[in-house]
Design an enzyme around this catalytic site. Structure first.
Site, PDB file in Angstrom:
ATOM      1  N   LYS A 159       0.886  -1.220  -0.034  1.00  0.00           N
ATOM      2  CA  LYS A 159       0.011  -0.163   0.015  1.00  0.00           C
ATOM      3  C   LYS A 159       0.774   1.314   0.026  1.00  0.00           C
ATOM      4  O   LYS A 159       1.096   1.757   1.013  1.00  0.00           O
ATOM      5  CB  LYS A 159      -1.191   0.053   1.244  1.00  0.00           C
ATOM      6  CG  LYS A 159      -2.032   0.906   0.955  1.00  0.00           C
ATOM      7  CD  LYS A 159      -3.190   0.473   2.064  1.00  0.00           C
ATOM      8  CE  LYS A 159      -4.111   1.742   2.310  1.00  0.00           C
ATOM      9  NZ  LYS A 159      -4.849   2.314   1.179  1.00  0.00           N
TER      10      LYS A 159
HETATM   11  N1  PMP Z   1      -7.370  -0.973  -3.364  1.00  0.00           N
HETATM   12  C1  PMP Z   1      -6.983   0.113  -3.252  1.00  0.00           C
HETATM   13  C2  PMP Z   1      -6.127   0.883  -4.261  1.00  0.00           C
HETATM   14  C3  PMP Z   1      -6.991   0.623  -1.918  1.00  0.00           C
HETATM   15  O1  PMP Z   1      -6.720   1.978  -1.780  1.00  0.00           O
HETATM   16  C4  PMP Z   1      -7.842   0.238  -0.745  1.00  0.00           C
HETATM   17  C5  PMP Z   1      -8.129   1.126   0.562  1.00  0.00           C
HETATM   18  N2  PMP Z   1      -6.941   0.604   1.246  1.00  0.00           N
HETATM   19  C6  PMP Z   1      -8.549  -0.867  -1.151  1.00  0.00           C
HETATM   20  C7  PMP Z   1      -8.336  -1.604  -2.453  1.00  0.00           C
HETATM   21  C8  PMP Z   1      -9.182  -1.747  -0.020  1.00  0.00           C
HETATM   22  O2  PMP Z   1      -8.396  -2.245   1.074  1.00  0.00           O
HETATM   23  P1  PMP Z   1      -9.032  -2.329   2.316  1.00  0.00           P
HETATM   24  O3  PMP Z   1     -10.213  -3.009   2.496  1.00  0.00           O
HETATM   25  O4  PMP Z   1      -7.722  -2.942   2.942  1.00  0.00           O
HETATM   26  O5  PMP Z   1      -9.046  -0.949   2.931  1.00  0.00           O
END
Ligand code: PMP
Length: 296
Positions: A159
């Site tokens: 991330k």
């Molecule tokens: N894809 C992207 C590009 C994101 O930024 C996020 C948000 N973190 C997600 C998917 C979903 O991830 P999560 O459920 O862990 O927040």
């Protein structure tokens, strides 16, 4: 939040192990993270004073940094404790929380091995990523021009700030055309995810979702897979081609910020947010707010 700049709020930000006043949480313009994108972050939400799946988020932050070849000076338990302190210090119960880690400004250049790693954690009230009206009706998406890159071209499981360059471009282009968000295809032309959330499609008691082999396997995505199985839905993770987008009756996005957001349109394809979206929204709400649900 209207009009109030993010650097002009009141409150406290945890910065390298200490609390600093919100407006003083600054860094130098020659920071490696700013010039070369050596920056990773988390997005997590607190419900009723508890950060949902906090430890998983802390572990993901550490892993995200590892993909970018740097180690955080804190372990996951220390990050958990810091996040809890941030909530307390700012007197927040329901909040969005943003831990971020980056390489500092000791040396300028692509090689950053000698640059110190910094960590900060901020939290603020952020009720819903998409407006309530949008969420109830379902949001409108358009296919982005930019594609999620191949796993051997960027650390796509991290991330990392750098991965969001094409997300910002895609979301802004979508907003300019009157859409809420963009649906991104991947380097093969397969359906992948929105700019900050994963996607699910429904037909005949089955939930279809793209295999996360070149994008984030979101924590909310994994939660929803479990909840949907409990609801008796069959989960099918597979490659989904854009020509198939018309084969489904319901569609929704999942993410920490987006929570469960029904989708009404992806360009020419239309969906009717119905029983499935409502069921998943309700199940997720119960899951993240167990105390509130139990009291009702
Ligand atoms: N894809 C992207 C590009 C994101 O930024 C996020 C948000 N973190 C997600 C998917 C979903 O991830 P999560 O459920 O862990 O927040």
């Amino acid at each position: 939040m209207a009009g109030l700049a993010m650097d002009q709020r009141d409150g406290w930000i945890w910065y390298d192990g200490e609390f600093v006043a919100w407006k003083d949480a600054k860094l130098h313009v020659l920071t490696h993270g700013l010039h070369y994108a050596s920056s990773v972050f988390e997005g997590q939400r607190a419900y009723g004073g508890q950060v949902y799946k906090l430890h998983q988020h802390s572990e993901r932050l550490i892993k995200s940094a590892k993909y970018l070849d740097f180690d955080l000076p804190y372990d996951a338990n220390e990050l958990d404790a810091a996040c809890r302190e941030v909530l307390k210090k700012n007197n927040l119960a329901d909040a969005y929380m943003r831990p971020v880690a980056w390489r500092g400004s000791e040396e300028m250049g692509v090689n950053a091995r000698n640059n110190k790693v910094h960590v900060a954690i901020a939290a603020w009230e952020w009720p819903s990523y998409f407006s309530r009206g949008e969420r109830l009706k379902g949001i409108r998406l358009t296919i982005a021009d930019w594609r999620r890159p191949a796993p051997d071209t960027i650390p796509c499981k991290s991330k990392a700030a750098g991965l969001y360059m094409i997300c910002t471009l895609s979301k802004q282009a979508a907003a300019d055309k009157g859409y809420s968000d963009a649906m991104m295809l991947d380097y093969r032309g397969l359906v992948s995810e929105a700019t900050g959330a994963n996607v699910f499609f429904h037909r005949d008691g089955e939930l279809h979702t793209p295999t996360p082999d070149c994008f984030l396997n979101g924590i909310t995505r994994q939660t929803v897979i479990g909840l949907a199985r409990d609801m008796g839905l069959k989960i099918i993770e597979r490659q989904i081609r854009p020509e198939e987008l018309g084969d489904f009756d319901e569609c929704f996005l999942t993410g920490t910020a987006a929570e469960i957001t029904p989708v009404a349109e992806i360009d020419q394809y239309h969906y009717q947010p119905g029983k499935i979206c409502q069921g998943v929204v309700d199940a997720y709400e119960k899951e993240v707010q167990p105390k509130r649900a139990a009291a009702e």
